[in-house]
Design a protein around this motif. Sequence first.
Motif, mmCIF file in Angstrom:
data_model
loop_
_atom_site.group_PDB
_atom_site.id
_atom_site.type_symbol
_atom_site.label_atom_id
_atom_site.label_comp_id
_atom_site.label_asym_id
_atom_site.label_seq_id
_atom_site.Cartn_x
_atom_site.Cartn_y
_atom_site.Cartn_z
ATOM 1 N N PHE A 390 45.670 -15.041 11.082
ATOM 2 C CA PHE A 390 46.102 -13.884 10.296
ATOM 3 C C PHE A 390 47.025 -14.384 9.194
ATOM 4 C CE2 PHE A 390 49.499 -10.920 9.298
ATOM 5 C CZ PHE A 390 48.785 -9.792 8.909
ATOM 6 N N GLN A 391 46.851 -13.843 7.981
ATOM 7 C CA GLN A 391 47.672 -14.267 6.846
ATOM 8 C C GLN A 391 48.233 -13.052 6.122
ATOM 9 O OE1 GLN A 391 45.989 -17.343 4.249
ATOM 10 N NE2 GLN A 391 46.762 -16.224 2.451
ATOM 11 N N THR A 392 49.503 -13.137 5.732
ATOM 12 C CA THR A 392 50.147 -12.051 5.000
ATOM 13 C C THR A 392 50.741 -12.574 3.702
ATOM 14 O OG1 THR A 392 51.826 -10.289 5.142
ATOM 15 C CG2 THR A 392 52.331 -12.348 6.267
ATOM 16 N N ASP A 393 50.618 -11.778 2.655
ATOM 17 C CA ASP A 393 51.148 -12.093 1.324
ATOM 18 C C ASP A 393 52.363 -11.200 1.095
ATOM 19 O OD1 ASP A 393 51.715 -12.400 -1.362
ATOM 20 O OD2 ASP A 393 49.697 -11.915 -2.066
ATOM 21 N N LEU A 394 53.543 -11.790 0.932
ATOM 22 C CA LEU A 394 54.766 -11.013 0.739
ATOM 23 C C LEU A 394 54.876 -10.442 -0.670
ATOM 24 C CD1 LEU A 394 57.337 -13.333 2.573
ATOM 25 C CD2 LEU A 394 55.758 -11.649 3.538
ATOM 26 N N GLY A 395 53.991 -10.861 -1.563
ATOM 27 C CA GLY A 395 54.003 -10.341 -2.924
ATOM 28 C C GLY A 395 54.920 -11.090 -3.865
ATOM 29 N N GLN A 396 55.863 -11.821 -3.327
ATOM 30 C CA GLN A 396 56.789 -12.629 -4.114
ATOM 31 C C GLN A 396 57.403 -13.678 -3.191
ATOM 32 O OE1 GLN A 396 60.511 -10.648 -5.200
ATOM 33 N NE2 GLN A 396 60.251 -9.161 -3.542
ATOM 34 N N VAL A 397 57.892 -14.755 -3.755
ATOM 35 C CA VAL A 397 58.632 -15.722 -2.953
ATOM 36 C C VAL A 397 59.889 -15.036 -2.438
ATOM 37 C CG1 VAL A 397 59.870 -17.909 -2.967
ATOM 38 C CG2 VAL A 397 57.721 -17.684 -4.229
ATOM 39 N N SER A 398 60.104 -15.101 -1.136
ATOM 40 C CA SER A 398 61.193 -14.363 -0.506
ATOM 41 C C SER A 398 61.949 -15.256 0.466
ATOM 42 C CB SER A 398 60.644 -13.147 0.251
ATOM 43 O OG SER A 398 59.904 -12.301 -0.601
ATOM 44 N N THR A 399 63.183 -14.873 0.742
ATOM 45 C CA THR A 399 63.975 -15.557 1.761
ATOM 46 C C THR A 399 63.599 -14.996 3.125
ATOM 47 O OG1 THR A 399 65.808 -15.859 0.225
ATOM 48 C CG2 THR A 399 66.301 -16.081 2.575
ATOM 49 N N ILE A 400 63.134 -15.863 4.018
ATOM 50 C CA ILE A 400 62.665 -15.442 5.340
ATOM 51 C C ILE A 400 63.682 -15.882 6.388
ATOM 52 C CG2 ILE A 400 60.832 -15.672 7.059
ATOM 53 C CD1 ILE A 400 58.955 -16.318 4.634
ATOM 54 N N ASN A 401 64.226 -14.905 7.116
ATOM 55 C CA ASN A 401 65.212 -15.178 8.164
ATOM 56 C C ASN A 401 64.635 -15.107 9.570
ATOM 57 O OD1 ASN A 401 66.841 -13.766 5.781
ATOM 58 N ND2 ASN A 401 68.245 -15.122 6.873
ATOM 59 N N ALA A 402 63.629 -14.259 9.767
ATOM 60 C CA ALA A 402 63.117 -14.047 11.124
ATOM 61 C C ALA A 402 61.710 -13.480 11.063
ATOM 62 C CB ALA A 402 64.036 -13.106 11.901
ATOM 63 N N SER A 430 53.595 -20.938 2.655
ATOM 64 C CA SER A 430 53.064 -21.473 1.400
ATOM 65 C C SER A 430 53.559 -20.614 0.244
ATOM 66 C CB SER A 430 51.536 -21.473 1.426
ATOM 67 O OG SER A 430 50.997 -21.834 0.167
ATOM 68 N N ASN A 431 53.620 -21.205 -0.934
ATOM 69 C CA ASN A 431 53.949 -20.441 -2.136
ATOM 70 C C ASN A 431 52.741 -20.199 -3.033
ATOM 71 O OD1 ASN A 431 56.679 -19.953 -1.658
ATOM 72 N ND2 ASN A 431 57.270 -21.974 -2.409
ATOM 73 N N ASP A 432 51.621 -20.883 -2.739
ATOM 74 C CA ASP A 432 50.427 -20.693 -3.555
ATOM 75 C C ASP A 432 49.187 -20.347 -2.738
ATOM 76 O OD1 ASP A 432 49.857 -23.090 -2.320
ATOM 77 O OD2 ASP A 432 49.858 -24.295 -4.154
ATOM 78 N N GLY A 433 49.333 -20.273 -1.410
ATOM 79 C CA GLY A 433 48.195 -19.967 -0.555
ATOM 80 C C GLY A 433 47.252 -21.131 -0.357
ATOM 81 N N THR A 458 67.713 -22.027 9.667
ATOM 82 C CA THR A 458 67.866 -22.130 8.220
ATOM 83 C C THR A 458 66.790 -21.280 7.567
ATOM 84 O OG1 THR A 458 68.685 -24.394 8.423
ATOM 85 C CG2 THR A 458 67.921 -23.687 6.249
ATOM 86 N N PRO A 459 67.156 -20.283 6.777
ATOM 87 C CA PRO A 459 66.133 -19.470 6.114
ATOM 88 C C PRO A 459 65.222 -20.321 5.242
ATOM 89 C CG PRO A 459 68.302 -18.458 5.921
ATOM 90 C CD PRO A 459 68.529 -19.832 6.468
ATOM 91 N N VAL A 460 63.976 -19.879 5.113
ATOM 92 C CA VAL A 460 63.001 -20.588 4.284
ATOM 93 C C VAL A 460 62.531 -19.672 3.167
ATOM 94 C CG1 VAL A 460 62.257 -22.120 6.133
ATOM 95 C CG2 VAL A 460 61.115 -19.910 5.845
ATOM 96 N N GLU A 461 61.962 -20.282 2.114
ATOM 97 C CA GLU A 461 61.490 -19.539 0.946
ATOM 98 C C GLU A 461 59.978 -19.710 0.825
ATOM 99 O OE1 GLU A 461 63.369 -17.864 -1.548
ATOM 100 O OE2 GLU A 461 65.205 -18.066 -0.352
ATOM 101 N N PHE A 462 59.245 -18.615 1.053
ATOM 102 C CA PHE A 462 57.792 -18.647 0.923
ATOM 103 C C PHE A 462 57.285 -17.297 0.435
ATOM 104 C CE2 PHE A 462 58.203 -22.008 4.254
ATOM 105 C CZ PHE A 462 57.609 -23.043 3.542
ATOM 106 N N ARG A 463 56.064 -17.317 -0.092
ATOM 107 C CA ARG A 463 55.372 -16.071 -0.433
ATOM 108 C C ARG A 463 54.317 -15.726 0.612
ATOM 109 N NH1 ARG A 463 51.992 -14.241 -5.927
ATOM 110 N NH2 ARG A 463 50.853 -12.556 -4.852
ATOM 111 N N PHE A 464 53.626 -16.734 1.126
ATOM 112 C CA PHE A 464 52.546 -16.512 2.086
ATOM 113 C C PHE A 464 52.948 -17.048 3.460
ATOM 114 C CE2 PHE A 464 50.594 -17.049 -2.084
ATOM 115 C CZ PHE A 464 49.724 -15.972 -2.165
ATOM 116 N N LEU A 465 52.547 -16.333 4.495
ATOM 117 C CA LEU A 465 52.693 -16.815 5.866
ATOM 118 C C LEU A 465 51.344 -16.682 6.563
ATOM 119 C CD1 LEU A 465 56.115 -15.308 6.981
ATOM 120 C CD2 LEU A 465 55.625 -17.704 6.503
ATOM 121 N N LYS A 466 51.035 -17.673 7.386
ATOM 122 C CA LYS A 466 49.758 -17.682 8.103
ATOM 123 C C LYS A 466 50.007 -18.034 9.558
ATOM 124 C CE LYS A 466 45.144 -19.828 7.890
ATOM 125 N NZ LYS A 466 44.304 -20.773 7.110
ATOM 126 N N MET A 467 49.484 -17.208 10.456
ATOM 127 C CA MET A 467 49.606 -17.450 11.891
ATOM 128 C C MET A 467 48.261 -17.910 12.435
ATOM 129 S SD MET A 467 50.664 -14.806 14.927
ATOM 130 C CE MET A 467 50.658 -15.332 16.645
#
Length: 584
Positions: A390-402, A430-433, A458-467
């Motif tokens: 499963f993959q989700t696009d946050l729409g923008q690079v974002s700070t991810i805490n949890a 990922s930032n570009d998928g 440590t928070p990370v910065e991404f736009r895309f996440l894939k499980m």
Amino acid sequence: MKKIVVILILCSFQMVIAQQKTYCNPINVDYGYTPFERFSTQGKHRATADPVIVNFRNKYFLFSTNQEGYWWSDNMLNWNFVYRKFLRDDTYTHDLNAPAAFVMKDALYVYGSTWKSDFPIYKSTNPTVNDWEIAVDTLKVGAWDPAFHYDDDKDKLYLYWGSSNVWPLLGTEINTKTMQSEGYTVPIVRLFPEDHGWERFGEYNDNVFLQPFIEGAWMTKHNNKYYMQYGAPATEFSGYADGVYVSKDPLHGFEYQQHNPFSYKPGGFARGAGHGATFQDNFENYWHVSTIFISTKNNFERRLGIWPAGFDADDVMYCNTAYGDYPTLLPEFAKEKDFSKGLFTGWMLLNYQKPVQVSSTLGGYHPNFVVDEDIKTYWSAKTGTKGEWFQTDLGQVSTINAIQINYADQDVEFLGKTLGKFHQYKIYGSNDGKKWQVVIDKSKNQTDVPHDYIELETPVEFRFLKMENLHMPTGKFALSGFRVFGKGHSEKPEKVENFIVLRSSPKKYGERRSIWFKWQQNPLADGYVIYWGKSPDKLYGSIMVYGKNEYFFTGADRADAYYFQIEAFNANGMSERSEIKKSE
């Protein structure tokens, strides 16, 4: 008796994960599956409800319906399961149902629901393992949905019980030596749905085909006052809530608290906050554990949630459920906080209704159900095998805490409690998928984590996440919510405008138990939180609304004036609250 101890310690194998300061509802425990074939005609599924948490020797002990055991924790995050059947024979088809648990004179006691007088009270001084004895062979009074309250100031024990849409909750004193009632039973509280809108039966409190149920008794003593808590109107609705009556006597003279229901969560991802129990943590702060409904495969498909609670300077009991299914501080990190203001971290949901991609889809279990903030809906892959994703696009690079991963039950095979089962997966960022980095690695996990919640050190910065699924305990790879929390880097919404409260005047005929809210749609908002109360300085109630600019509130008390306030939110933060509106 042979002692069987099964301890499941929730752990993580990812380098960026350290000691967590937060948790997220529904709580992540290894929920058992419903033990009943007749409840599984639309699919086998996990289920529990009616929770009790008691603090015994600075450890939290959690009991709930039909789990063939219980959990304990040092920190309210990592829950250890102890396998234990409290049944002595096959008289009952279920284990502890809506159990009671209480501490008296350095021992922990447990009792299960029964309409008969043949269920024992169990006792333990070492409950972190399966070490129990029978304190009394038969509680002769019998009690369904029981709750005991030991008043150590008076060295007296009381029993409260009931689950009915006809009869009130009942109470009696229990002799602490014989552990029996001496025969004096009194009615404690009953429902008044003609006056209290939230007590009406139905998802929309419309009493559509049944009268409402009162159940889930629980007693808390504070400042020499007794707070009689109760659940209504029924467990299968998002408006399932807990109310409270107050008295200076444990069996008589209870009066309806002005702020009611005190535990109420009809909106958001995890809805419902009824039939619960109030307890103190190791820092003497109060919490309320209660039932979250799913009710998709069966009305009794449910989960558990824990919310900050307490008593204000006027001894008004409250439970703060605002952003109550977002990351919330754990007791150790909340001990100096004002619980009436909530313990929400401010980490926003980053992927509400955002674009998704998946490896495969089973029938009508569509991918976007994973990001619709509705625990009742879910996506399912065609298989549960390694490699489904499963993959989700946050729409923008974002700070991810949890991140919270909420698995759904599709084509599962189990009935009752299972042991030794586990989930395994990896999450990539990922930032570009195209180029991916491992964010969370649970490839070696050996625990059952149906609502896994991971706070990153440590928070990370991404736009895309894939499980990527590596192993399922049973069934298909299915998700009701893949929820990403942190902060976006764009604009947060402006203050809500044109907030209107529509209610029948007290001088005219009309349905005053229902109130209609309208407001101007904010183009940047994902959703809104409406705060409510009967005093402008006690807006303890809250309702979360996604994607709409109106809400029909059916939980008001007919005779009372109310005060309301609203704020908007999105992935980037929350707006300023509106001015407070009064409704006579």
